[in-house]
Design a protein around this motif. Structure first.
Motif, short mmCIF file in Angstrom:
data_model
loop_
_atom_site.label_atom_id
_atom_site.label_comp_id
_atom_site.label_asym_id
_atom_site.label_seq_id
_atom_site.Cartn_x
_atom_site.Cartn_y
_atom_site.Cartn_z
N VAL A 289 6.30 17.79 -6.04
CA VAL A 289 5.07 18.38 -6.53
C VAL A 289 4.75 19.56 -5.60
O VAL A 289 5.26 19.63 -4.48
CB VAL A 289 3.97 17.29 -6.54
N THR A 290 3.97 20.51 -6.12
CA THR A 290 3.44 21.59 -5.27
C THR A 290 2.05 21.92 -5.78
O THR A 290 1.57 21.31 -6.74
CB THR A 290 4.28 22.90 -5.35
N VAL A 291 1.39 22.89 -5.13
CA VAL A 291 0.17 23.45 -5.68
C VAL A 291 0.35 24.96 -5.78
O VAL A 291 0.63 25.63 -4.78
CB VAL A 291 -1.08 23.13 -4.82
N HIS A 292 0.24 25.46 -7.00
CA HIS A 292 0.28 26.91 -7.24
C HIS A 292 -1.13 27.35 -7.61
O HIS A 292 -1.79 26.70 -8.41
CB HIS A 292 1.26 27.23 -8.38
N TRP A 293 -1.58 28.45 -7.01
CA TRP A 293 -2.95 28.94 -7.22
C TRP A 293 -2.90 29.99 -8.31
O TRP A 293 -2.70 31.17 -8.05
CB TRP A 293 -3.49 29.48 -5.89
N HIS A 294 -3.09 29.55 -9.53
CA HIS A 294 -2.86 30.41 -10.70
C HIS A 294 -3.88 31.55 -10.75
O HIS A 294 -5.08 31.31 -10.88
CB HIS A 294 -2.92 29.57 -11.97
N GLU A 326 -10.77 35.52 -0.97
CA GLU A 326 -11.29 36.88 -1.05
C GLU A 326 -11.65 37.28 -2.48
O GLU A 326 -12.55 38.06 -2.70
CB GLU A 326 -10.28 37.87 -0.46
N GLN A 327 -10.93 36.72 -3.47
CA GLN A 327 -11.21 37.06 -4.87
C GLN A 327 -12.30 36.15 -5.39
O GLN A 327 -12.21 34.93 -5.25
CB GLN A 327 -9.98 36.75 -5.71
N VAL A 328 -13.28 36.74 -6.07
CA VAL A 328 -14.35 35.96 -6.68
C VAL A 328 -13.93 35.63 -8.11
O VAL A 328 -13.23 36.42 -8.75
CB VAL A 328 -15.64 36.81 -6.69
N GLY A 329 -14.34 34.49 -8.63
CA GLY A 329 -14.12 34.22 -10.05
C GLY A 329 -13.53 32.85 -10.33
O GLY A 329 -13.45 31.98 -9.46
N THR A 330 -13.11 32.69 -11.59
CA THR A 330 -12.63 31.41 -12.09
C THR A 330 -11.10 31.40 -12.12
O THR A 330 -10.49 32.24 -12.79
CB THR A 330 -13.17 31.19 -13.53
N TYR A 331 -10.52 30.46 -11.44
CA TYR A 331 -9.06 30.34 -11.37
C TYR A 331 -8.71 28.86 -11.54
O TYR A 331 -9.57 28.03 -11.81
CB TYR A 331 -8.55 30.88 -10.02
N TRP A 332 -7.45 28.53 -11.38
CA TRP A 332 -7.09 27.11 -11.40
C TRP A 332 -5.85 26.88 -10.56
O TRP A 332 -5.21 27.84 -10.12
CB TRP A 332 -6.96 26.57 -12.82
N TYR A 333 -5.58 25.63 -10.31
CA TYR A 333 -4.37 25.31 -9.55
C TYR A 333 -3.57 24.28 -10.33
O TYR A 333 -4.12 23.53 -11.14
CB TYR A 333 -4.72 24.82 -8.13
N HIS A 334 -2.28 24.27 -10.10
CA HIS A 334 -1.43 23.29 -10.78
C HIS A 334 -0.11 23.15 -10.07
O HIS A 334 0.27 24.02 -9.29
CB HIS A 334 -1.23 23.66 -12.26
N THR A 335 0.58 22.06 -10.33
CA THR A 335 1.91 21.90 -9.73
C THR A 335 2.84 22.93 -10.36
O THR A 335 2.67 23.33 -11.51
CB THR A 335 2.46 20.48 -9.93
N HIS A 336 3.82 23.36 -9.59
CA HIS A 336 4.81 24.31 -10.13
C HIS A 336 6.19 23.68 -10.10
O HIS A 336 7.19 24.36 -10.23
CB HIS A 336 4.78 25.61 -9.32
N TYR A 337 6.22 22.36 -9.90
CA TYR A 337 7.51 21.68 -9.92
C TYR A 337 7.63 20.95 -11.25
O TYR A 337 6.80 20.09 -11.55
CB TYR A 337 7.60 20.69 -8.76
N ALA A 338 8.67 21.30 -12.03
CA ALA A 338 8.80 20.72 -13.37
C ALA A 338 7.44 20.71 -14.04
O ALA A 338 6.98 19.71 -14.57
CB ALA A 338 9.39 19.31 -13.31
N SER A 339 6.80 21.87 -14.02
CA SER A 339 5.40 21.93 -14.44
C SER A 339 5.22 21.64 -15.92
O SER A 339 4.15 21.24 -16.35
CB SER A 339 4.81 23.29 -14.10
#
Ligand code: C2O
Ligand code: CU
Length: 660
Positions: A289-294, A326-339
């Motif tokens: 598993v990982t965490v990618h900051w989309h 530093e960036q303001v706003g709405t984002y999400w995070y998710h695994t990038h392994y066999a996502s």
């Protein structure tokens, strides 16, 4: 008519022409003279119509027709002309009562035209753009082989007695033609097959300079700041990836993969300038598993891509991500392994950064606001909003400023309608729009991975957020908190779609968009290609699948332009890591509204998008379709900065086959 519809129409006409040419060959062989003549005329007419549909598609872009213009139509044109000459003359003569019987040459020629029509269609479906010598040689030899075999069958004397009316060259000459033809066909096919194994170059330059000899930097060293900006706080989280049974409000239980046992995972929030520090632990997610900051332009070493920026975090292991918000706003995070499996099963969560606005570190936004973060996700076939299925009711006092942060964490686009109030689309993919106007009675098309921030002032009647026109679920805001008194919602399915390319007010671009240092074209399609070393019916970029698609090389500071073309019949939400892109145009029509900076844009069937960005974030970045099954099926490549290397490629847990 849209290009997508023309593509479908052209497929249908092509299919019809295959059928017509085969029918002509068969009726001719059966000596159904009148019928054969009619069908032959039909085949010619359909072929002419096909020239028309291809011409229209050509006017939409060379990418849509290259293999048809250079290979499919010429093959069919040549074979069809010979067929008409040989069979047509015979048929006309037969109609006038002169001579009958089966014209062997005509049958072979008409069926050869049918093979050519079929080969053209198969090339479109299996190979597409760009046309290669390999494809051309294999198709021509397929048609040649078909012609030779047909000639053998048709010309074979039936039952030892020569067929009446069949004129044939002497046996020895036919033998020679057969052998020579066979040799040519086998050689061409062999050369074509051999060429297909030639590896592609490992990088494309997009018209810019090649690799320089500058000292290499490893992505492992491109890490985030270790401290917040002055006055900022440290936001520490531990995310433990684990399997869990999640209970939805409807009572349904779902076997999920989670961060901390929750779906969505814990919301990570920060005020601009804070330091976000997340320790990821893997309890029991198989393989990793990982965490990618989309959408968040973190330094590359924090990007969470296994096999590129780190190793996958195996069960029992951990990894710490650290970067400044530093960036303001709405984002999400998710695994990038066999996502394509992990995200679907629940390994995702929201990331929201609010402006500092003179507030002190750690202080939350003003209390009278309603600010809801709403990831939309399909769990086990049920659409959930912020982890809730069915209808969710929420109080909001009249006059309250409301912000709804929609996040599409699915692989398909969602249609969003906000009924009961005028509103503004304040931000797209986290970035504020310039002077967004008030709209109502519109539908919003939210790409997979994309986010919209909708803002309005709460009226004294209820407001409904409807997803995919399902009026029985979604979110309701009630001025008096009384859910029962809410008015019924009208049918929303007819509401027109808001075009964000014409929404808001324009502003000067931050760089000269006409003066790109590099220009890369990505033509998206389906086709037979190698994916992770195995042949597959892949989702392709320029005819190839991951990891055989060449990396795109850029140098720091370059202005980079992408042309993204969708030849297929599916929507592809295109997503570049590490950089927002500025939308320049869609299908040649420039964007005239607010500058639109996005990290994911939906390229629908037949569409061509032009986007640009400045290469200011050194690293090796994934550039892929965010329909995650498509990425898994090959639609993924890398954008590589000159001088940046990775130590993680090919290492355990870094298998590119799972690095998405
Ligand atoms: Cu949201 Cu490469 O992904
Ligand atoms: Cu796709």
């Amino acid at each position: 008519m849209t290009t997508g519809l023309w593509i479908i129409l052209d497929h249908l006409v092509a299919l019809l022409s295959v059928a017509a040419w085969f029918a002509a060959g068969v009726t001719l062989a059966l000596r159904r003279t009148r019928l054969a003549l009619a069908v032959l005329i039909a085949a010619v007419l359909v072929t002419l119509v096909r020239v028309g549909t291809v011409a229209v598609l050509a006017s939409r872009g060379w990418w849509f027709v290259q293999e048809k213009v250079l290979l499919g139509l010429p093959m069919l044109g040549a074979a069809g002309t010979v067929a008409v000459l040989l069979a047509g003359r015979h048929l006309l003569a037969a109609r006038r009562g002169r001579g009958d019987g089966r014209p062997a040459g005509g049958v072979v020629a008409v069926l050869t035209a049918a093979y050519a029509a079929l080969a053209g269609l198969v090339v479109t479906f299996l190979a597409g753009y760009p046309l290669t010598w390999s494809t051309a040689l294999i198709s021509v030899s397929f048609v040649g082989a078909g012609a030779l075999l047909t000639a053998r069958v048709v010309a074979a004397p039936a039952g030892g007695t020569a067929d009446a009316g069949v004129t044939q060259p002497p046996i020895s000459r036919r033998r020679f033609i057969g052998w020579a033809g066979g040799a040519v066909v086998v050689t061409a096919a062999g050369a074509g097959a051999g060429l297909s194994f030639l590896p592609a170059g490992s990088v494309t330059l997009g018209g810019g300079r090649g690799r320089s000899s500058r000292a290499a930097v490893s992505v492992a060293d491109l890490r985030g700041a270790g401290s917040p900006a002055p006055g900022g706080a440290v936001r520490r989280h531990v995310l433990t990836a684990k399997k869990a049974t999640v209970r939805l409000p409807s009572g349904r239980e779902i076997d999920a993969w989670t961060y901390n046992g929750e779906v969505p995972g814990p919301a990570i929030t920060a005020t601009q300038g804070d330091l976000i520090e997340v320790r990821l632990r893997n309890a029991d997610i198989p393989d990793g598993v990982t965490v990618h900051w989309h959408g968040y332009d973190v330094p590359c070493g924090e990007d969470g891509v296994p096999g590129v920026t780190q190793l996958a975090v195996a069960p029992g292991a951990d990894f710490v991500y650290r970067f400044r918000a530093e960036q303001v706003g709405t984002y999400w995070y998710h695994t990038h392994y066999a996502s394509y499996v992990g995200v679907r099963k629940g390994l995702y969560g929201a990331l929201v950064v609010t402006p500092r606005d003179g507030r002190r570190a750690g202080e939350e936004p003003a209390a009278e606001q309603v600010d809801l973060t709403l990831p939309v996700h399909t769990l086990d076939g049920t659409v959930t909003i912020a982890g809730r299925d069915g209808r969710t009711d929420h109080p909001a006092a009249p006059g309250t400023p409301v912000r709804l942060r929609l996040i599409n964490t699915d692989s398909e686009p969602r249609r969003i309608v906000l009924a009961g109030t005028p509103f503004r689309v304040a931000a797209v993919d986290g970035r504020d729009l310039h002077q967004p106007g008030e709209v109502s009675d519109v539908g919003l098309h939210l790409p997979a991975g994309g986010r919209y921030d909708l803002v309005f002032v709460m009226p004294d009647t209820s407001v409904a957020l409807v997803v995919d026109d399902d009026r029985d679920s979604g979110l309701r805001l009630h001025p008096d908190g009384d859910a029962a008194g809410a008015a019924r919602i009208e049918d929303t399915s007819d509401l027109p779609e808001l075009d964000l390319l014409r929404y808001g007010a324009p502003a000067a671009p931050p760089f000269d968009i006409h003066d790109a240092d590099r220009h890369f074209t990505m033509v998206l399609d389906r086709g037979v290609a190698m994916v992770d070393g195995r042949p597959a019916y892949a989702q392709t970029v320029n005819g190839r699948g991951h990891p055989a698609i060449p990396d795109q090389l850029v140098a720091e500071g370059d202005i980079v332009r992408f042309t993204v073309v969708n030849r297929s019949l599916e929507t592809h939400p295109w997503h570049l890591h590490g950089h927002p892109v500025l939308i320049l145009s869609r299908d040649g029509t420039p964007s005239t509204g607010s500058p639109l900076w996005v990290d994911t844009f939906d390229v629908r069937p037949g569409e061509t998008w032009e986007v640009a960005f400045r290469a200011t974030n050194p690293g090796i970045w994934m550039n892929h379709c965010h329909n995650l099954p498509h990425a898994h099926q090959g639609m993924m490549l890398r954008l590589q900065y000159d001088g940046v290397t990775t130590p993680f490629a090919g290492s355990p847990g870094g298998s590119p086959g799972h690095g998405h």
